[in-house]
Design an enzyme around this catalytic site. Structure first.
Site, PDB file in Angstrom:
ATOM      1  N   LYS A  57       7.083   4.623  -0.885  1.00 50.32           N
ATOM      2  CA  LYS A  57       6.343   3.591  -0.154  1.00 50.32           C
ATOM      3  C   LYS A  57       7.264   2.405   0.054  1.00 50.32           C
ATOM      4  O   LYS A  57       7.831   1.873  -0.894  1.00 50.32           O
ATOM      5  CB  LYS A  57       5.110   3.179  -0.946  1.00 50.32           C
ATOM      6  CG  LYS A  57       4.340   2.024  -0.323  1.00 50.32           C
ATOM      7  CD  LYS A  57       3.018   1.790  -1.020  1.00 50.32           C
ATOM      8  CE  LYS A  57       2.323   0.558  -0.472  1.00 50.32           C
ATOM      9  NZ  LYS A  57       1.015   0.352  -1.109  1.00 50.32           N
ATOM     10  N   LYS A  95       5.187   6.570   3.184  1.00 41.70           N
ATOM     11  CA  LYS A  95       4.408   5.498   3.790  1.00 41.70           C
ATOM     12  C   LYS A  95       5.302   4.315   4.095  1.00 41.70           C
ATOM     13  O   LYS A  95       6.077   3.935   3.212  1.00 41.70           O
ATOM     14  CB  LYS A  95       3.310   5.087   2.810  1.00 41.70           C
ATOM     15  CG  LYS A  95       2.446   3.954   3.286  1.00 41.70           C
ATOM     16  CD  LYS A  95       1.439   3.600   2.231  1.00 41.70           C
ATOM     17  CE  LYS A  95       0.708   2.358   2.704  1.00 41.70           C
ATOM     18  NZ  LYS A  95      -0.189   1.861   1.705  1.00 41.70           N
TER      19      LYS A  95
HETATM   20  C1  PBG Z   1      -2.268  -1.133  -1.827  1.00 38.68           C
HETATM   21  C2  PBG Z   1      -2.160  -0.536  -0.491  1.00 38.68           C
HETATM   22  C3  PBG Z   1      -1.657  -1.091   0.697  1.00 38.68           C
HETATM   23  C4  PBG Z   1      -1.866  -0.144   1.682  1.00 38.68           C
HETATM   24  C5  PBG Z   1      -2.465   0.933   1.080  1.00 38.68           C
HETATM   25  N1  PBG Z   1      -2.611   0.692  -0.261  1.00 38.68           N
HETATM   26  C6  PBG Z   1      -1.133  -2.418   0.990  1.00 38.68           C
HETATM   27  C7  PBG Z   1       0.132  -2.872   0.456  1.00 38.68           C
HETATM   28  O1  PBG Z   1       0.885  -2.169  -0.192  1.00 38.68           O
HETATM   29  O2  PBG Z   1       0.392  -4.049   0.667  1.00 38.68           O
HETATM   30  C8  PBG Z   1      -1.519  -0.314   3.130  1.00 38.68           C
HETATM   31  C9  PBG Z   1      -2.277   0.561   4.049  1.00 38.68           C
HETATM   32  C10 PBG Z   1      -2.189   0.203   5.470  1.00 38.68           C
HETATM   33  O3  PBG Z   1      -1.464  -0.709   5.919  1.00 38.68           O
HETATM   34  O4  PBG Z   1      -2.878   0.869   6.228  1.00 38.68           O
HETATM   35  N2  PBG Z   1      -1.123  -1.240  -2.555  1.00 38.68           N
END
Ligand code: PBG
Length: 346
Positions: free
Chosen positions: A211, A269
């Site tokens: 991520k 992601k």
């Molecule tokens: C929580 C999380 C996030 C997303 C999914 N889980 C936000 C982040 O990491 O700031 C983002 C999902 C999206 O943008 O659709 N950690």
């Protein structure tokens, strides 16, 4: 050797007799193209992320995510049922808490929001696959993905203990899959241990393994109320836990570690700007590999279509197909309802 010569050398039929290859022969009709298509998108590939806000009177549209709502605890059940009836087999649940603290403790409390929203979804639709996002940023008052240390940064190991409790809470409420998204070191191992200790040996882990610290999460943070900035001494970004967008080798190491710790499925992601990572992860590990088509990617298409720049229906299907072609086994996408409708209507 030219690229085409290399391909010629490898493939059996020789092209020697033709002056050039007539690739268009195989594209000449709809039926021909249908027959030869290499990649197929189906509704089974889609996971629909849904938001549940506590203490909300009515389901509320999210301005930055056209077509997506914050559901109430009353409307989440019918909304899940509706997703199921449209053919969607899986959802990912996110809670929007009104009981925030420094640790995000409501997320692992029996009777807390995570427990209630998973239970509501499970009651409404026993058949659907429920994934629970495991993170704390929607439950902490500072918006970070775990409790902070003295330097205003997330305390990795304290977060692991909380994750184990959060995972057990989600599993007890009926989640099939827990999905840690906080990029803490050791998170998958800690969650596996926490789940097994409580007897949840059949609850699977989908790790947000690679991520990236991405600007494409903008609309989500707005939707989920997890922007940073409430604590003056806290870091103003997530760069010490989420990955540097420049790094591909490191992404492979992240995935390898999570598999070793017991991840059943892995995720890359965001999606569109990271298709190369997705392809490499699938090729390297042959694991069930998911991709998160994040909020900013979805919002880009919606806003571009609203401005008349492109045809949303066509663009969204092309985008989702690209994830399959790049190696995804599943796609988390806010476009799941749109895609289910478009697939149904042929
Ligand atoms: C929580 C999380 C996030 C997303 C999914 N889980 C936000 C982040 O990491 O700031 C983002 C999902 C999206 O943008 O659709 N950690």
């Amino acid at each position: 050797m030219s690229a085409l010569k290399q391909i010629k050398a490898k493939s059996a039929p020789s092209l020697e007799f033709s002056p050039f290859a007539r690739m268009r022969r195989l594209r000449k009709s709809d039926a021909m193209r249908d027959m030869l298509r290499e990649t197929h998108l189906t509704v089974n590939d889609l996971v629909f992320p849904m938001f549940v806000e506590e203490e909300l009177d009515e389901r509320t549209p999210i301005g930055s995510l056209p077509g997506i709502y914050r559901e109430t605890e009353r409307t989440i059940g019918p909304a899940v049922k509706q997703a199921w009836n449209s053919g969607i087999k899986s959802i990912m649940l996110f809670g929007i808490s009104h009981h925030k603290d420094g640790e995000g403790s409501d997320s692992w409390r029996k009777g807390g929001l995570l427990d209630r929203m998973v239970s509501r979804a499970r009651e409404a639709c026993p058949e659907i696959v429920i994934m629970a996002d495991l993170c704390f940023c929607e439950y902490t008052d500072h918006g970070h993905c775990g409790p902070l240390n003295a330097h205003g940064d997330v305390d990795n190991d304290a977060t692991l203990e909380n994750l184990a409790m959060q995972a057990a809470c989600a599993a007890a409420a009926g989640a099939d899959i827990v999905a840690p998204s906080g990029m803490m070191d050791g998170m998958v191992g800690a969650i596996r241990e926490g789940l097994d200790r409580e007897g949840h040996t059949d609850t699977a882990i989908l790790s947000y393994a690679a991520k990236f610290a991405s600007s494409f999460y903008g609309p989500f943070r707005d939707a989920a109320g997890c922007s940073l900035g409430a604590y003056p001494h806290a870091r103003k970004d997530r760069a010490t836990y989420q990955m540097d967008p420049a790094n591909a080798e490191e992404a492979l190491r992240e995935v390898a570690i999570d598999i070793e710790e017991g991840a059943d499925m892995v995720m890359v992601k965001p999606g569109l700007p990271y298709l190369d990572i997705l392809t490499r992860v699938k090729a390297e590990f042959q694991m069930p590999t998911f991709v998160y088509n994040v909020s900013g990617e979805y919002a880009m298409l919606k806003h571009a279509a609203a401005a008349g720049a492109l045809d949303y229906d066509k663009a969204v299907m092309e985008m989702l197909l690209a994830f399959k072609r790049a190696g995804a086994d599943g796609i988390l996408t806010y476009a799941a309802p749109d895609a289910a409708r478009l697939l149904e209507n042929g």
